[in-house]
Design a protein around this motif. Structure first.
Motif, mmCIF file in Angstrom:
data_model
loop_
_atom_site.group_PDB
_atom_site.id
_atom_site.type_symbol
_atom_site.label_atom_id
_atom_site.label_comp_id
_atom_site.label_asym_id
_atom_site.label_seq_id
_atom_site.Cartn_x
_atom_site.Cartn_y
_atom_site.Cartn_z
ATOM 1 N N ARG A 44 0.876 -1.165 0.147
ATOM 2 C CA ARG A 44 -0.025 0.035 -0.029
ATOM 3 C C ARG A 44 0.827 1.179 0.017
ATOM 4 N N GLU A 45 1.767 1.300 0.878
ATOM 5 C CA GLU A 45 2.758 2.385 0.800
ATOM 6 C C GLU A 45 3.526 2.620 -0.387
ATOM 7 N N GLN A 46 3.673 1.547 -1.091
ATOM 8 C CA GLN A 46 4.220 1.770 -2.564
ATOM 9 C C GLN A 46 3.136 2.434 -3.587
ATOM 10 N N ALA A 47 1.960 2.097 -3.268
ATOM 11 C CA ALA A 47 0.935 2.537 -4.330
ATOM 12 C C ALA A 47 0.777 4.034 -3.876
ATOM 13 N N GLU A 48 0.986 4.285 -2.609
ATOM 14 C CA GLU A 48 0.747 5.693 -2.096
ATOM 15 C C GLU A 48 1.681 6.656 -2.874
ATOM 16 N N VAL A 49 3.030 6.389 -3.585
ATOM 17 C CA VAL A 49 3.417 7.090 -4.170
ATOM 18 C C VAL A 49 2.705 7.990 -5.451
ATOM 19 N N PHE A 50 1.789 7.166 -5.977
ATOM 20 C CA PHE A 50 1.038 7.693 -7.231
ATOM 21 C C PHE A 50 -0.346 8.717 -6.444
ATOM 22 N N LEU A 51 -0.749 8.230 -5.088
ATOM 23 C CA LEU A 51 -2.024 8.857 -4.481
ATOM 24 C C LEU A 51 -1.323 10.351 -4.163
ATOM 25 N N LYS A 52 -0.253 10.616 -3.738
ATOM 26 C CA LYS A 52 0.337 11.691 -3.493
ATOM 27 C C LYS A 52 0.576 12.686 -4.624
ATOM 28 N N MET A 53 0.961 12.061 -5.836
ATOM 29 C CA MET A 53 0.952 12.836 -7.254
ATOM 30 C C MET A 53 -0.466 13.218 -7.523
ATOM 31 N N LEU A 54 -1.334 12.555 -7.011
ATOM 32 C CA LEU A 54 -2.499 12.991 -7.626
ATOM 33 C C LEU A 54 -3.288 13.952 -6.694
ATOM 34 N N GLU A 89 -1.583 16.169 -4.803
ATOM 35 C CA GLU A 89 -0.724 17.349 -5.327
ATOM 36 C C GLU A 89 -1.549 18.034 -6.512
ATOM 37 N N ASN A 90 -1.943 17.366 -7.482
ATOM 38 C CA ASN A 90 -2.644 17.847 -8.612
ATOM 39 C C ASN A 90 -3.903 18.374 -8.251
ATOM 40 N N LEU A 91 -4.398 17.855 -7.308
ATOM 41 C CA LEU A 91 -5.915 18.193 -6.942
ATOM 42 C C LEU A 91 -5.804 19.246 -5.930
ATOM 43 N N ASN A 92 -4.566 19.489 -5.528
ATOM 44 C CA ASN A 92 -4.646 20.781 -4.670
ATOM 45 C C ASN A 92 -4.331 22.251 -5.414
ATOM 46 N N GLN A 93 -4.272 21.820 -6.671
ATOM 47 C CA GLN A 93 -3.959 22.937 -7.829
ATOM 48 C C GLN A 93 -5.291 23.234 -8.537
ATOM 49 N N ALA A 94 -6.048 22.078 -8.615
ATOM 50 C CA ALA A 94 -7.336 22.275 -9.967
ATOM 51 C C ALA A 94 -8.403 21.327 -9.312
ATOM 52 N N TYR A 154 -9.828 7.304 6.425
ATOM 53 C CA TYR A 154 -9.124 7.836 7.319
ATOM 54 C C TYR A 154 -7.795 8.389 7.247
ATOM 55 N N SER A 155 -7.435 8.227 5.713
ATOM 56 C CA SER A 155 -6.014 8.476 5.206
ATOM 57 C C SER A 155 -5.936 10.222 4.931
ATOM 58 N N GLU A 156 -4.894 10.341 4.757
ATOM 59 C CA GLU A 156 -4.485 11.819 4.351
ATOM 60 C C GLU A 156 -4.895 12.561 2.927
ATOM 61 N N TYR A 157 -5.692 11.667 2.348
ATOM 62 C CA TYR A 157 -5.864 11.922 0.818
ATOM 63 C C TYR A 157 -7.118 12.360 0.848
ATOM 64 N N LYS A 158 -7.296 13.523 1.358
ATOM 65 C CA LYS A 158 -8.661 14.272 1.430
ATOM 66 C C LYS A 158 -9.189 14.789 0.165
ATOM 67 N N LYS A 159 -8.295 15.372 -0.729
ATOM 68 C CA LYS A 159 -8.931 15.878 -2.004
ATOM 69 C C LYS A 159 -9.207 14.603 -2.987
ATOM 70 N N ILE A 160 -8.508 13.519 -2.804
ATOM 71 C CA ILE A 160 -8.534 12.233 -3.972
ATOM 72 C C ILE A 160 -10.089 11.839 -3.408
ATOM 73 N N HIS A 161 -10.374 11.868 -2.003
ATOM 74 C CA HIS A 161 -11.705 11.422 -1.585
ATOM 75 C C HIS A 161 -12.634 11.902 -2.179
ATOM 76 N N ILE A 162 -12.643 13.507 -1.989
ATOM 77 C CA ILE A 162 -13.720 14.322 -2.684
ATOM 78 C C ILE A 162 -13.776 13.996 -4.504
ATOM 79 N N TRP A 163 -12.634 14.044 -5.011
ATOM 80 C CA TRP A 163 -12.616 13.787 -6.279
ATOM 81 C C TRP A 163 -13.487 12.510 -6.834
ATOM 82 N N LEU A 164 -12.880 11.526 -6.043
ATOM 83 C CA LEU A 164 -13.307 10.249 -6.334
ATOM 84 C C LEU A 164 -14.948 10.198 -6.010
#
Ligand SMILES: N[C@@H](CCC(=O)N[C@@H](CS)C(=O)NCC(=O)O)C(=O)O
Length: 218
Positions: free
Chosen positions: A128-138, A140-145, A177-187
């Motif tokens: 899961r931590e390996q997969a999170e590299v991509f989640l962090k990228m996403l 970051e993008n969702l913090n911009q748009a 409960y993860s830190e990926y709040k923007k991905i949560h909304i986007w998804l």
């Protein structure tokens, strides 16, 4: 093959097939949908695409498109009502970067995370931590748009979210409960779209001689 409609071999839950169906749905091209059981692939599909993956689109002129991204681009080149294919070069580069990371590095981590018991070299958490590299990228993008490369939905969102959906389904509570709040909304926004619900309709597996199941019936 059918005299009248292109044929789409598809599997309901496959993220590659979902992205292809999304593009075919939005461009409103009618196709015959053939739901495939991966353990029992129809000979007709293997004859036109021996590599045996879904989705496969068999066109009326006998052209076969058996890569999901190519199917998306083919459909959107016919009709792109919401401008999913952005003309902006910088954004196209970013789209390609994200989709390529998704389809290669992330997909591999996702499979390891999903089927961690088949890959005992490392723990599920490690995958899961390996997969999170991509989640962090996403994230970051969702913090911009609002969406991955733009304030409106584009090819990048539609090509990638079926895979993030699959990732989330492995452990919904962890994601919640993860830190990926923007991905949560986007998804959640993408999963709520009518078009997503439509492409997730259930169909029984296709067999030769079945009545034609139209996708995008008028
Ligand atoms: N690169 C292909 C990958 C498609 C793919 O791997 N699909 C999976 C289902 S999600 C599949 O058909 N696997 C073959 C099998 O499980 O037998 C694409 O983008 O269309």
């Amino acid at each position: 093959m059918s005299e009248t409609f292109p044929i789409l071999y598809s599997f309901r839950r496959c993220p590659y097939a979902i992205r292809a169906r999304l593009a075919i749905k939005v461009c409103s091209i009618q196709v015959e949908l053939r739901e495939v059981k991966l353990a029992d692939k129809p000979m007709q599909m293997l004859e036109c695409s021996p590599k045996g993956t879904v989705p496969v689109l068999h066109l009326l002129d006998n052209t076969v498109i058996d890569e999901s991204l190519e199917i998306m681009k083919w459909a959107l080149s016919k009709h792109d009502p919401h401008n999913w294919l952005l003309a902006d070069f910088k954004k196209s580069e970013e789209t390609n970067r994200l989709i390529s990371f998704n389809d290669n590095e992330f997909k591999q981590c996702l499979d390891h995370y999903k089927y961690a018991d088949r890959f005992p070299e490392h723990s599920k958490t490690y995958y899961r931590e390996q997969a999170e590299v991509f989640l962090k990228m996403l994230e970051e993008n969702l913090n911009q748009a609002r969406f991955l490369v733009s304030d409106h939905i584009t090819l990048a969102d539609m090509a990638i979210f079926p895979f993030i959906r699959q990732f989330v389904l492995v452990d919904k509570d962890w994601f919640e409960y993860s830190e990926y709040k923007k991905i949560h909304i986007w998804l959640n926004n993408l999963l709520d779209m009518a078009i997503f619900k439509e492409v997730m309709n259930k169909y029984p597996p296709w067999h030769p001689g079945n009545a034609i199941q139209l996708f995008n019936a008028i």
